[in-house]
Write a protein that holds these residues in place. Structure first.
Motif, short mmCIF file in Angstrom:
data_model
loop_
_atom_site.label_atom_id
_atom_site.label_comp_id
_atom_site.label_asym_id
_atom_site.label_seq_id
_atom_site.Cartn_x
_atom_site.Cartn_y
_atom_site.Cartn_z
N GLY A 35 0.84 -1.20 0.00
CA GLY A 35 0.00 0.00 0.00
C GLY A 35 0.86 1.25 0.00
O GLY A 35 1.99 1.22 -0.54
N THR A 36 0.36 2.31 0.62
CA THR A 36 1.09 3.58 0.59
C THR A 36 1.67 3.93 1.96
O THR A 36 2.29 4.97 2.13
N SER A 37 1.45 3.04 2.97
CA SER A 37 2.09 3.31 4.26
C SER A 37 2.82 2.05 4.72
O SER A 37 2.55 0.96 4.26
N GLY A 38 3.75 2.27 5.65
CA GLY A 38 4.56 1.15 6.13
C GLY A 38 6.01 1.34 5.72
O GLY A 38 6.54 2.45 5.79
N MET A 39 6.64 0.27 5.27
CA MET A 39 8.06 0.33 4.93
C MET A 39 8.21 0.45 3.41
O MET A 39 7.61 -0.33 2.66
N PRO A 40 8.98 1.43 2.96
CA PRO A 40 9.13 1.61 1.51
C PRO A 40 9.87 0.44 0.86
O PRO A 40 10.83 -0.08 1.43
N VAL A 41 9.40 0.04 -0.32
CA VAL A 41 10.06 -1.03 -1.06
C VAL A 41 10.26 -0.60 -2.51
O VAL A 41 9.57 0.30 -2.99
N SER A 42 11.20 -1.27 -3.18
CA SER A 42 11.30 -1.06 -4.62
C SER A 42 10.89 -2.35 -5.30
O SER A 42 11.36 -3.44 -4.96
N ILE A 43 9.96 -2.22 -6.24
CA ILE A 43 9.42 -3.41 -6.91
C ILE A 43 10.20 -3.66 -8.19
O ILE A 43 10.48 -2.74 -8.95
N HIS A 44 10.61 -4.91 -8.39
CA HIS A 44 11.33 -5.18 -9.63
C HIS A 44 10.63 -6.19 -10.54
O HIS A 44 11.06 -6.42 -11.65
#
Ligand code: ADP
Ligand code: MG
Length: 355
Positions: free
Chosen positions: A290-299
């Motif tokens: 979603g838009t909150s929590g821990m930022p990730v980068s999607i590959h």
């Protein structure tokens, strides 16, 4: 049918085992209940066949004791143990007819001919070979031959247990499904004690009431499919069962909280450990994108029909999340973990979380 107790069974193929790694079975201490349907699941080389052959008596364990209904059978031969075993590849008499192949184990035990006939016909129907009864086994296809093998295991009703060692490997996928359903039905009807070896999780989860997961010569968990999914006792179970498997991430514990890199996560309880080498296990089904929590980068996003598998990096580690078919990948993706899906592991084994 019998209850089978394996008491501290260990087995080494070599004559002078020195270390743990010399043992194909490191320690198996477990009971198979009378009338249970079990699957023995694990990767190639983990000791499944070794364990099955120890139960049937093809192999005598280097240590430990085996009981059938409380009676010590450790030194008894296969014949004396009265077990039916179906192997990965067909074991049949090529020169006999299909009918005689099935009748053989019964005649061998002095069963009267009318009873032999009744049982053989019933079994022929079960394996769908009634029309082939008079044919010599020699000319049959590989999967027909394997069905005869299966039939030879099922034709006897006086056995202590029926053991299957990856019996459907040579069978085509549709027939596999049919035969597996028939085995299940048979189990319901006659209450045979059945142990079914496979390296295929789908096969194990659909066949068995209880799945016995093996890894590296040990049983790491015995449970219902739901237990193996929700509470893997060992990180290997988390990884091996499920598609994709459980995410495993190193964390530091601080009371009821876990620290994952720069992030702090609330735990469902206080872990019963003060150790340092702790890992958090979370299945992709419990990772919220979603838009909150821990930022990730999607590959990578894999669309596999009913849902999508999202592959991302979190704090420099790989993580998989499952997303509904109609859900969208947010522009600035973040993940959070559903507390119900969090498990903690210390040196690969699950630790309880108190209140
Ligand atoms: P699985 O059935 O799970 O694939 P096995 O029980 O066949 O595993 O094998 C367990 C381990 O024992 C493996 O490391 C395998 O190489 C070894 N092993 C199996 N059979 C023999 C044998 N006859 N002699 C020596 N080692 C063996
Ligand atoms: Mg094997």
């Amino acid at each position: 049918m019998a209850r089978i107790d394996l008491n501290h069974i260990r087995h080494a193929y070599g004559a002078h085992p020195k270390s743990e790694s010399d043992y194909a079975l490191r320690e198996v201490h477990h009971t198979f209940e009378d009338g249970g349907a079990y699957a023995l699941l694990g990767p190639s080389g983990c000791g499944k066949t070794t364990l099955l052959n120890i139960i049937s008596g093809l192999l005598h364990a280097s240590h430990g004791q085996l009981l059938f209904d409380g009676k010590d059978v450790t030194r008894l031969s296969t014949q004396e143990r009265n077990i039916a075993q179906v192997f990965q590849f067909p074991v049949i008499y090529d020169t006999m007819t299909v009918y005689d192949n099935l009748a053989f184990p019964l005649r061998n035990r002095g069963v009267a001919e009318p009873e032999v006939d009744r049982k053989v016909r019933e079994t022929l129907d079960m394996i769908d070979l009634a029309d082939w009864a008079k044919r010599k086994a020699r000319g049959l296809t590989a999967d027909q031959k394997q069905k005869i093998s299966l039939g030879r295991g099922l034709v006897r009703s006086d056995v202590n247990a029926i053991l299957f060692d990856e019996p459907l490997t040579v069978i085509d996928p549709h027939m596999k499904w049919v035969l597996r359903s028939q085995l299940k039905q048979l189990h319901r009807r006659f209450g045979y004690t059945m142990i079914y070896v496979t390296h295929d999780q789908t096969e194990a989860l659909t066949f068995a009431e209880k799945v016995v997961v093996m890894y590296d010569g040990q049983i790491v968990q015995i449970g219902t499919p739901a237990e193996l999914f929700e509470r893997p006792r060992h990180t290997f179970v988390g990884y091996f069962i499920g598609s994709p498997g459980m995410n495993v991430l190193p964390v530091a514990i601080d009371g009821r909280r876990a620290r994952l890199g720069d992030h702090v996560l609330d735990l469902p309880g206080t872990p019963e450990t003060d150790g340092n080498a702790i890992e958090l296990g979370i299945r992709p089904e419990y990772v919220r994108l979603g838009t909150s929590g821990m930022p990730v980068s999607i590959h990578k996003v894999e669309d596999i029909g009913r849902h999508k598998v999202v592959r991302a990096r979190l704090e420099g580690r790989e993580i998989a999340a499952i997303l509904g078919e109609d859900d969208h990948v947010p522009a600035e993706p973040h993940v959070s973990f559903d507390p119900a899906g969090i498990n903690l592991y210390e040196r690969s084994w699950r630790v309880e979380m108190g209140a």
